[in-house]
Write a protein that holds these residues in place. Structure first.
Motif, mmCIF file in Angstrom:
data_model
loop_
_atom_site.group_PDB
_atom_site.id
_atom_site.type_symbol
_atom_site.label_atom_id
_atom_site.label_comp_id
_atom_site.label_asym_id
_atom_site.label_seq_id
_atom_site.Cartn_x
_atom_site.Cartn_y
_atom_site.Cartn_z
ATOM 1 N N ILE A 16 0.475 7.837 5.826
ATOM 2 C CA ILE A 16 -0.019 8.765 4.824
ATOM 3 C C ILE A 16 0.330 8.194 3.460
ATOM 4 O O ILE A 16 1.487 7.991 3.130
ATOM 5 C CB ILE A 16 0.606 10.163 5.016
ATOM 6 N N ARG A 17 -0.705 7.921 2.664
ATOM 7 C CA ARG A 17 -0.510 7.275 1.368
ATOM 8 C C ARG A 17 -0.641 8.293 0.241
ATOM 9 O O ARG A 17 -1.380 9.270 0.349
ATOM 10 C CB ARG A 17 -1.558 6.175 1.153
ATOM 11 N N GLY A 18 0.001 8.017 -0.904
ATOM 12 C CA GLY A 18 -0.069 8.882 -2.071
ATOM 13 C C GLY A 18 0.835 8.345 -3.155
ATOM 14 O O GLY A 18 1.462 7.299 -3.007
ATOM 15 N N PHE A 19 0.897 9.058 -4.269
ATOM 16 C CA PHE A 19 1.758 8.664 -5.379
ATOM 17 C C PHE A 19 3.041 9.481 -5.334
ATOM 18 O O PHE A 19 3.008 10.677 -5.063
ATOM 19 C CB PHE A 19 1.066 8.912 -6.724
ATOM 20 N N THR A 20 4.117 8.822 -5.647
ATOM 21 C CA THR A 20 5.371 9.567 -5.759
ATOM 22 C C THR A 20 5.456 10.157 -7.165
ATOM 23 O O THR A 20 4.733 9.753 -8.080
ATOM 24 C CB THR A 20 6.589 8.656 -5.517
ATOM 25 N N LEU A 21 6.340 11.074 -7.337
ATOM 26 C CA LEU A 21 6.534 11.704 -8.635
ATOM 27 C C LEU A 21 6.988 10.670 -9.673
ATOM 28 O O LEU A 21 6.559 10.705 -10.828
ATOM 29 C CB LEU A 21 7.545 12.844 -8.534
ATOM 30 N N VAL A 22 7.804 9.746 -9.282
ATOM 31 C CA VAL A 22 8.291 8.705 -10.197
ATOM 32 C C VAL A 22 7.135 7.826 -10.657
ATOM 33 O O VAL A 22 7.009 7.511 -11.850
ATOM 34 C CB VAL A 22 9.400 7.860 -9.524
ATOM 35 N N LEU A 24 3.973 8.613 -10.821
ATOM 36 C CA LEU A 24 3.128 9.425 -11.687
ATOM 37 C C LEU A 24 3.734 9.567 -13.085
ATOM 38 O O LEU A 24 3.027 9.472 -14.089
ATOM 39 C CB LEU A 24 2.913 10.801 -11.058
ATOM 40 N N MET A 25 5.037 9.765 -13.176
ATOM 41 C CA MET A 25 5.709 9.883 -14.475
ATOM 42 C C MET A 25 5.633 8.573 -15.260
ATOM 43 O O MET A 25 5.470 8.583 -16.483
ATOM 44 C CB MET A 25 7.170 10.312 -14.286
ATOM 45 N N ILE A 26 5.734 7.451 -14.592
ATOM 46 C CA ILE A 26 5.625 6.152 -15.268
ATOM 47 C C ILE A 26 4.233 5.988 -15.869
ATOM 48 O O ILE A 26 4.086 5.549 -17.010
ATOM 49 C CB ILE A 26 5.970 5.002 -14.290
ATOM 50 N N VAL A 27 3.212 6.362 -15.125
ATOM 51 C CA VAL A 27 1.842 6.274 -15.635
ATOM 52 C C VAL A 27 1.658 7.188 -16.850
ATOM 53 O O VAL A 27 1.054 6.798 -17.855
ATOM 54 C CB VAL A 27 0.829 6.622 -14.521
ATOM 55 N N VAL A 28 2.190 8.385 -16.810
ATOM 56 C CA VAL A 28 2.080 9.313 -17.926
ATOM 57 C C VAL A 28 2.781 8.756 -19.163
ATOM 58 O O VAL A 28 2.253 8.838 -20.285
ATOM 59 C CB VAL A 28 2.645 10.705 -17.539
ATOM 60 N N VAL A 29 3.950 8.167 -19.000
ATOM 61 C CA VAL A 29 4.669 7.584 -20.131
ATOM 62 C C VAL A 29 3.896 6.412 -20.726
ATOM 63 O O VAL A 29 3.774 6.288 -21.950
ATOM 64 C CB VAL A 29 6.096 7.147 -19.699
#
Length: 164
Positions: A16-22, A24-29
């Motif tokens: 099962i693939r997906g993005f971790t919260l970390v 996602l936060m790096i991309v937002v920054v």
């Protein structure tokens, strides 16, 4: 062929693939940093385009007035709107009682300044010549972010952007 689920084997958690919260936060920054860097140049781009659009609208009005003067064999004038050129302009009909040939309301006039070198109106004679040579200067924005463009109309009725 039997299904994996029928045999009682559940899929592995690793499949099962997906993005971790970390992640996602790096991309937002990263996006926030890029937007912070791009915002000032984007503001300059918008002001530059507003100045060009205002000058293009003014050029069209002057060409229309000149064309109408020749077509009607009458003097035609471009007159600033109430409050000055920054609020817009109109081409008054040379026939008394007729409606204006053009009414242009300038949108977003709060940070637009349009100055004219001489007089308050621009007139064209029946032969297409301007009554006098004028230079329009359009300033958009304020403070550190401004864009300036100009339009010169010579006595022969021709226009150019070379205002040096």
């Amino acid at each position: 062929m039997t299904s994996v689920f029928r045999r009682g084997i559940a899929p592995k958690a690793q499949e099962i693939r997906g993005f971790t919260l970390v992640e996602l936060m790096i991309v937002v920054v990263i996006l926030a940093v890029l937007m912070t860097v791009a915002a000032p140049s984007f503001r300059s781009f918008i002001l530059e385009q507003r100045a060009r659009a205002t000058l293009a609208d003014l050029r069209i009005a002057l060409m229309t007035a000149r064309s109408e003067a020749v077509k009607r064999n009458r003097d035609v004038a471009v007159i600033p709107a109430t409050g000055g050129w920054k609020n817009g302009w109109r081409i008054a009909s040379p026939e008394s009682g007729d409606p204006d040939l053009l009414n242009h309301a300038q949108s977003g006039s709060s940070d637009v300044a349009i100055t004219l070198t001489t007089g308050s109106t621009v007139g064209f004679e029946a032969n297409g010549r301007a009554e006098e040579a004028v230079k329009f200067t359009v300033n958009v924005g304020s403070g550190a972010y401004t864009a300036t463009k100009c339009l010169r109309l010579n006595a022969a009725g021709y226009m150019d952007n070379d205002c040096s």
